[in-house]
Design a protein around this motif. Structure first.
Motif, PDB file in Angstrom:
ATOM      1  N   VAL A 147       0.856  -1.190   0.000  1.00  0.00           N
ATOM      2  CA  VAL A 147       0.000   0.000   0.000  1.00  0.00           C
ATOM      3  C   VAL A 147       0.892   1.240   0.000  1.00  0.00           C
ATOM      4  N   ASP A 148       0.608   2.179  -0.897  1.00  0.00           N
ATOM      5  CA  ASP A 148       1.330   3.451  -0.936  1.00  0.00           C
ATOM      6  C   ASP A 148       0.396   4.577  -0.523  1.00  0.00           C
ATOM      7  N   LEU A 149       0.932   5.517   0.228  1.00  0.00           N
ATOM      8  CA  LEU A 149       0.174   6.662   0.719  1.00  0.00           C
ATOM      9  C   LEU A 149       0.770   7.918   0.107  1.00  0.00           C
ATOM     10  N   ASP A 150      -0.079   8.791  -0.477  1.00  0.00           N
ATOM     11  CA  ASP A 150       0.429  10.031  -1.050  1.00  0.00           C
ATOM     12  C   ASP A 150      -0.598  11.137  -0.876  1.00  0.00           C
ATOM     13  N   ALA A 151      -0.353  12.268  -1.506  1.00  0.00           N
ATOM     14  CA  ALA A 151      -1.213  13.438  -1.327  1.00  0.00           C
ATOM     15  C   ALA A 151      -2.625  13.215  -1.862  1.00  0.00           C
ATOM     16  N   ARG A 152      -2.802  12.273  -2.777  1.00  0.00           N
ATOM     17  CA  ARG A 152      -4.120  12.027  -3.378  1.00  0.00           C
ATOM     18  C   ARG A 152      -4.949  10.989  -2.629  1.00  0.00           C
ATOM     19  N   GLY A 153      -4.286  10.201  -1.801  1.00  0.00           N
ATOM     20  CA  GLY A 153      -4.976   9.138  -1.068  1.00  0.00           C
ATOM     21  C   GLY A 153      -4.063   7.942  -0.919  1.00  0.00           C
ATOM     22  N   VAL A 154      -4.588   6.762  -1.186  1.00  0.00           N
ATOM     23  CA  VAL A 154      -3.761   5.553  -1.128  1.00  0.00           C
ATOM     24  C   VAL A 154      -3.829   4.838  -2.478  1.00  0.00           C
ATOM     25  N   THR A 155      -2.789   4.074  -2.760  1.00  0.00           N
ATOM     26  CA  THR A 155      -2.805   3.171  -3.904  1.00  0.00           C
ATOM     27  C   THR A 155      -2.636   1.758  -3.379  1.00  0.00           C
ATOM     28  N   LEU A 156      -3.607   0.910  -3.697  1.00  0.00           N
ATOM     29  CA  LEU A 156      -3.581  -0.485  -3.285  1.00  0.00           C
ATOM     30  C   LEU A 156      -2.965  -1.318  -4.399  1.00  0.00           C
ATOM     31  N   HIS A 157      -2.031  -2.181  -4.034  1.00  0.00           N
ATOM     32  CA  HIS A 157      -1.375  -3.035  -5.020  1.00  0.00           C
ATOM     33  C   HIS A 157      -1.728  -4.503  -4.754  1.00  0.00           C
ATOM     34  N   PRO A 158      -1.811  -5.322  -5.802  1.00  0.00           N
ATOM     35  CA  PRO A 158      -2.074  -6.752  -5.586  1.00  0.00           C
ATOM     36  C   PRO A 158      -1.080  -7.338  -4.580  1.00  0.00           C
ATOM     37  N   SER A 159      -1.607  -8.027  -3.579  1.00  0.00           N
ATOM     38  CA  SER A 159      -0.784  -8.551  -2.486  1.00  0.00           C
ATOM     39  C   SER A 159      -1.286  -9.927  -2.073  1.00  0.00           C
ATOM     40  N   PRO A 160      -0.407 -10.739  -1.491  1.00  0.00           N
ATOM     41  CA  PRO A 160      -0.880 -12.017  -0.952  1.00  0.00           C
ATOM     42  C   PRO A 160      -1.882 -11.779   0.172  1.00  0.00           C
ATOM     43  N   PRO A 161      -2.853 -12.670   0.360  1.00  0.00           N
ATOM     44  CA  PRO A 161      -3.792 -12.516   1.475  1.00  0.00           C
ATOM     45  C   PRO A 161      -3.073 -12.697   2.807  1.00  0.00           C
ATOM     46  N   PRO A 162      -3.614 -12.169   3.889  1.00  0.00           N
ATOM     47  CA  PRO A 162      -2.956 -12.336   5.189  1.00  0.00           C
ATOM     48  C   PRO A 162      -2.910 -13.783   5.649  1.00  0.00           C
ATOM     49  N   VAL A 163      -3.882 -14.583   5.209  1.00  0.00           N
ATOM     50  CA  VAL A 163      -3.928 -16.003   5.539  1.00  0.00           C
ATOM     51  C   VAL A 163      -3.719 -16.797   4.259  1.00  0.00           C
ATOM     52  N   ALA A 164      -2.657 -17.599   4.213  1.00  0.00           N
ATOM     53  CA  ALA A 164      -2.393 -18.403   3.023  1.00  0.00           C
ATOM     54  C   ALA A 164      -3.565 -19.341   2.762  1.00  0.00           C
ATOM     55  N   PRO A 165      -3.989 -19.495   1.496  1.00  0.00           N
ATOM     56  CA  PRO A 165      -5.171 -20.314   1.190  1.00  0.00           C
ATOM     57  C   PRO A 165      -5.111 -21.719   1.766  1.00  0.00           C
ATOM     58  N   ARG A 166      -3.941 -22.341   1.807  1.00  0.00           N
ATOM     59  CA  ARG A 166      -3.861 -23.715   2.286  1.00  0.00           C
ATOM     60  C   ARG A 166      -4.132 -23.840   3.787  1.00  0.00           C
ATOM     61  N   THR A 167      -4.061 -22.707   4.518  1.00  0.00           N
ATOM     62  CA  THR A 167      -4.298 -22.776   5.959  1.00  0.00           C
ATOM     63  C   THR A 167      -5.759 -22.537   6.318  1.00  0.00           C
ATOM     64  N   VAL A 168      -6.554 -22.153   5.323  1.00  0.00           N
ATOM     65  CA  VAL A 168      -7.957 -21.864   5.585  1.00  0.00           C
ATOM     66  C   VAL A 168      -8.760 -23.152   5.479  1.00  0.00           C
ATOM     67  N   VAL A 169      -9.236 -23.633   6.595  1.00  0.00           N
ATOM     68  CA  VAL A 169     -10.012 -24.869   6.631  1.00  0.00           C
ATOM     69  C   VAL A 169     -11.356 -24.568   7.267  1.00  0.00           C
ATOM     70  N   ILE A 170     -12.416 -24.762   6.516  1.00  0.00           N
ATOM     71  CA  ILE A 170     -13.771 -24.560   7.016  1.00  0.00           C
ATOM     72  C   ILE A 170     -14.499 -25.895   6.997  1.00  0.00           C
ATOM     73  N   ARG A 171     -15.102 -26.246   8.104  1.00  0.00           N
ATOM     74  CA  ARG A 171     -15.803 -27.518   8.154  1.00  0.00           C
ATOM     75  C   ARG A 171     -16.947 -27.540   7.171  1.00  0.00           C
ATOM     76  N   LYS A 172     -17.295 -28.728   6.727  1.00  0.00           N
ATOM     77  CA  LYS A 172     -18.400 -28.880   5.793  1.00  0.00           C
ATOM     78  C   LYS A 172     -19.636 -28.232   6.380  1.00  0.00           C
ATOM     79  N   LEU A 173     -20.228 -27.331   5.611  1.00  0.00           N
ATOM     80  CA  LEU A 173     -21.346 -26.557   6.122  1.00  0.00           C
ATOM     81  C   LEU A 173     -22.652 -27.294   5.907  1.00  0.00           C
ATOM     82  N   ARG A 174     -23.459 -27.279   6.943  1.00  0.00           N
ATOM     83  CA  ARG A 174     -24.738 -27.982   6.814  1.00  0.00           C
ATOM     84  C   ARG A 174     -25.891 -27.018   6.898  1.00  0.00           C
TER      85      ARG A 174
END
Length: 309
Positions: A282-309
């Motif tokens: 993320v860059d901050l400047d006089a116009r606001g912020v610029t968001l750049h493509p970044s890895p998610p805070p939680v790696a996809p392989r660590t996200v485990v959700i139980r089967k939803l019923r």
């Protein structure tokens, strides 16, 4: 924001405190980096784009916040008083309300059930998040829990020229018990049930966050909102995306009259959010912020959700 993390790794927290970094940024980064627990929480994506107020409003006052894609309206519920007359219960606000919402959503997805076990489970989780189990802290938690249970939330979602409307309560059953015994008695009912509409939205649009990051920011509602927003936005970007100060103030500065005051507070809290999201670009400047493509805070392989019923 990698510099503060690199400095802590290379020379330690003391060296970072002696460098040109705000103390609270160094403390947040050090707390996050030294946290050995790898817990993952979940938020409905709508809450990452439009959040609750940071301070208490008059109990009869609704809350509205507008982002680039979502408008959130929160209407306070009512409760009978001792005489039977109805009074408004107020809109939930602050960091405690956000932590309760995170707990409800995380537990529902972990178990795959709308029924969330409360009581000691919520107490233990809040303690793990750094909230003291003492009387005043838990009294504040109980108040926010009641506000959440009684309020009605409306998300207006704009996408591809169309506008969708989602009216929902978060809970179908109350999550507070009629007791004033904050020390010895149970503060919450044993089980709360998420509303079907809210649970379905959560299953379709979950955003994973690191509990270590939440723990480091647990007393700062603005930094929590910015962290959740970045967790939702950055990994989905295909290219660098500027966001103007006007748009940022509309989403994060409701209630702040002057733009210069908003910019100062936003900048400080953005630095805190970046202190616990090391790979965020993320860059901050006089116009606001610029968001750049970044890895998610939680790696996809660590996200485990139980089967939803």
């Amino acid at each position: 924001m990698g510099t503060v993390h690199d400095l802590i790794e290379a020379q330690g927290k003391k060296a970072a405190l002696s460098a040109d970094f705000a103390r609270n940024v160094v403390e947040a980064a050090a707390a996050y980096m030294s946290d050995d627990e790898a817990g993952v929480g979940f938020l409905y994506s709508g809450w990452c784009q439009a959040a609750l107020p940071h301070r208490r409003l008059p109990d009869d006052q609704p809350w509205q916040i507008i982002s680039d894609r979502i408008t959130l309206v929160v209407e306070p519920g009512r409760r009978p008083g001792v005489s039977g007359a109805l009074s408004h219960s107020g809109v939930p606000y602050g960091s405690r309300a956000r932590l309760i919402m995170l707990f409800l959503q995380s537990e529902a997805l972990r178990t795959g059930s709308r029924d969330v076990t409360l009581g000691r489970s919520l107490r233990d989780w809040l303690t793990k998040m750094g909230i003291s189990p003492g009387g005043k802290s838990m009294k504040d938690v109980r108040e926010q829990a009641e506000r959440i249970a009684r309020c009605r939330f409306t998300f207006h979602v704009a996408q591809n020229g169309r506008v969708g409307l989602v009216n929902q309560n978060v809970l179908d059953t109350a999550m507070f018990a009629p007791t004033t015994d904050l020390e010895g008695g149970s503060l919450f009912t044993e089980v709360a049930r998420l509303s079907e509409v809210f649970f379905e939205q959560l299953k379709k649009h979950p955003v994973p966050v690191e509990e270590a990051a939440v723990r480091a920011l647990s007393n700062n509602s603005i930094a929590l909102d910015l962290y959740a927003w970045l967790a939702y936005r950055l990994h989905a970007l295909e290219k660098s995306t500027p966001v103007s100060w006007i748009a940022l103030k509309g989403q994060f500065g409701t209630g702040v009259a002057r733009m210069d005051n908003f910019k100062a507070g936003f900048t400080d809290n953005l630095k805190l959010a970046l202190a616990v999201y090391r790979n965020a670009k993320v860059d901050l400047d006089a116009r606001g912020v610029t968001l750049h493509p970044s890895p998610p805070p939680v790696a996809p392989r660590t996200v485990v959700i139980r089967k939803l019923r």
